[in-house]
Write an enzyme that holds these catalytic residues in place. Sequence first.
Site, PDB file in Angstrom:
ATOM      1  CE  LYS A   5      20.605  32.777 -11.689  1.00  0.00           C
ATOM      2  NZ  LYS A   5      19.521  32.671 -12.716  1.00  0.00           N
ATOM      3  CG  HIS A  19      16.819  25.756  -5.745  1.00  0.00           C
ATOM      4  ND1 HIS A  19      17.878  25.426  -6.549  1.00  0.00           N
ATOM      5  CD2 HIS A  19      16.062  26.639  -6.454  1.00  0.00           C
ATOM      6  CE1 HIS A  19      17.770  26.086  -7.696  1.00  0.00           C
ATOM      7  NE2 HIS A  19      16.682  26.819  -7.662  1.00  0.00           N
ATOM      8  CB  SER A  27      24.621  34.110 -11.527  1.00  0.00           C
ATOM      9  OG  SER A  27      23.524  33.661 -12.286  1.00  0.00           O
TER      10      SER A  27
END
Length: 288
Positions: free
Chosen positions: A45, A100, A130
Amino acid sequence: MQKDEKYTVYHGLLCPKETHSMDSFQYFEGFNMRDDDVIAVTYPKSGTIWMQEILPLILNGGDFTPVHTIPNWDRVPWLEETRAALVLNNKPSPRAMVSHMPYHLMPPTFFSSKAKVIYVARNPKDVLVSSFYFHQMASFLDDPGTFEEFFDKFLAGQVLFGKWTDHVKSWRKNNLGDRILYVTYEEMVKDLSGVLIRFSNFLGRELTEQTLEQVVSHCTFTTMKTNAMSNFSLIPRDIMDHEKSPFLRKGIVGDWKNHLSPDQEVKFNTVIKQEMADSDIQFPWDED
């Protein structure tokens, strides 16, 4: 499904089973990185989808065909997810991908290659907000509970890919030298044109002024939100329910101010400051 049925734990990190498997992690670990590969690394995010839109346009000189015809998960795949093995080996150089993963878990060939990294960081308070809405709309993630409950889980690192502080610090303490470029989500919102010029220079790509303007226009949040290849509207509703919350929700800076109470803000700042105490990293939101 119970939480443990929805996630695979990889080196202590929670990863959704919907998009990750032991096979995908095996592919990730054995991945053969090329010297001209480009990786955008983010904590979840923090602008990943944005980078999936930007990178192909810079690398191919502003050819919009891929961003209009190829879903972003195949256009610029997550290196650790299941789609990577299906699409990356057949991609011509230079390949763009996202990840990530923290620095220390990257595949061995990454460290021996000359592959370049763009690391995008975002204000963790906005990341928290988020993430909360993402959990509400994505059935393959656990129910976030109340905002207060998710707030505590986020600070404890009991969320996707662990603690935000661990992630950003891992990518600052590295030996990559001029192979890595740091940028913040907030800089991209404030001056996308300036950031794209930085990206182009970093990647050795020259964009004409006209092409740059076209890429900037295309990569605004409003335009991306209408692109079916980028807004995840192609995903079935039982996996991502956009009526609960659109995947590309607001894309703004400072939405956390509409969600955190004064007490939560103090607690959040205190915890993050303590965990970043062993680092000299300065972020533009530190005085926020």
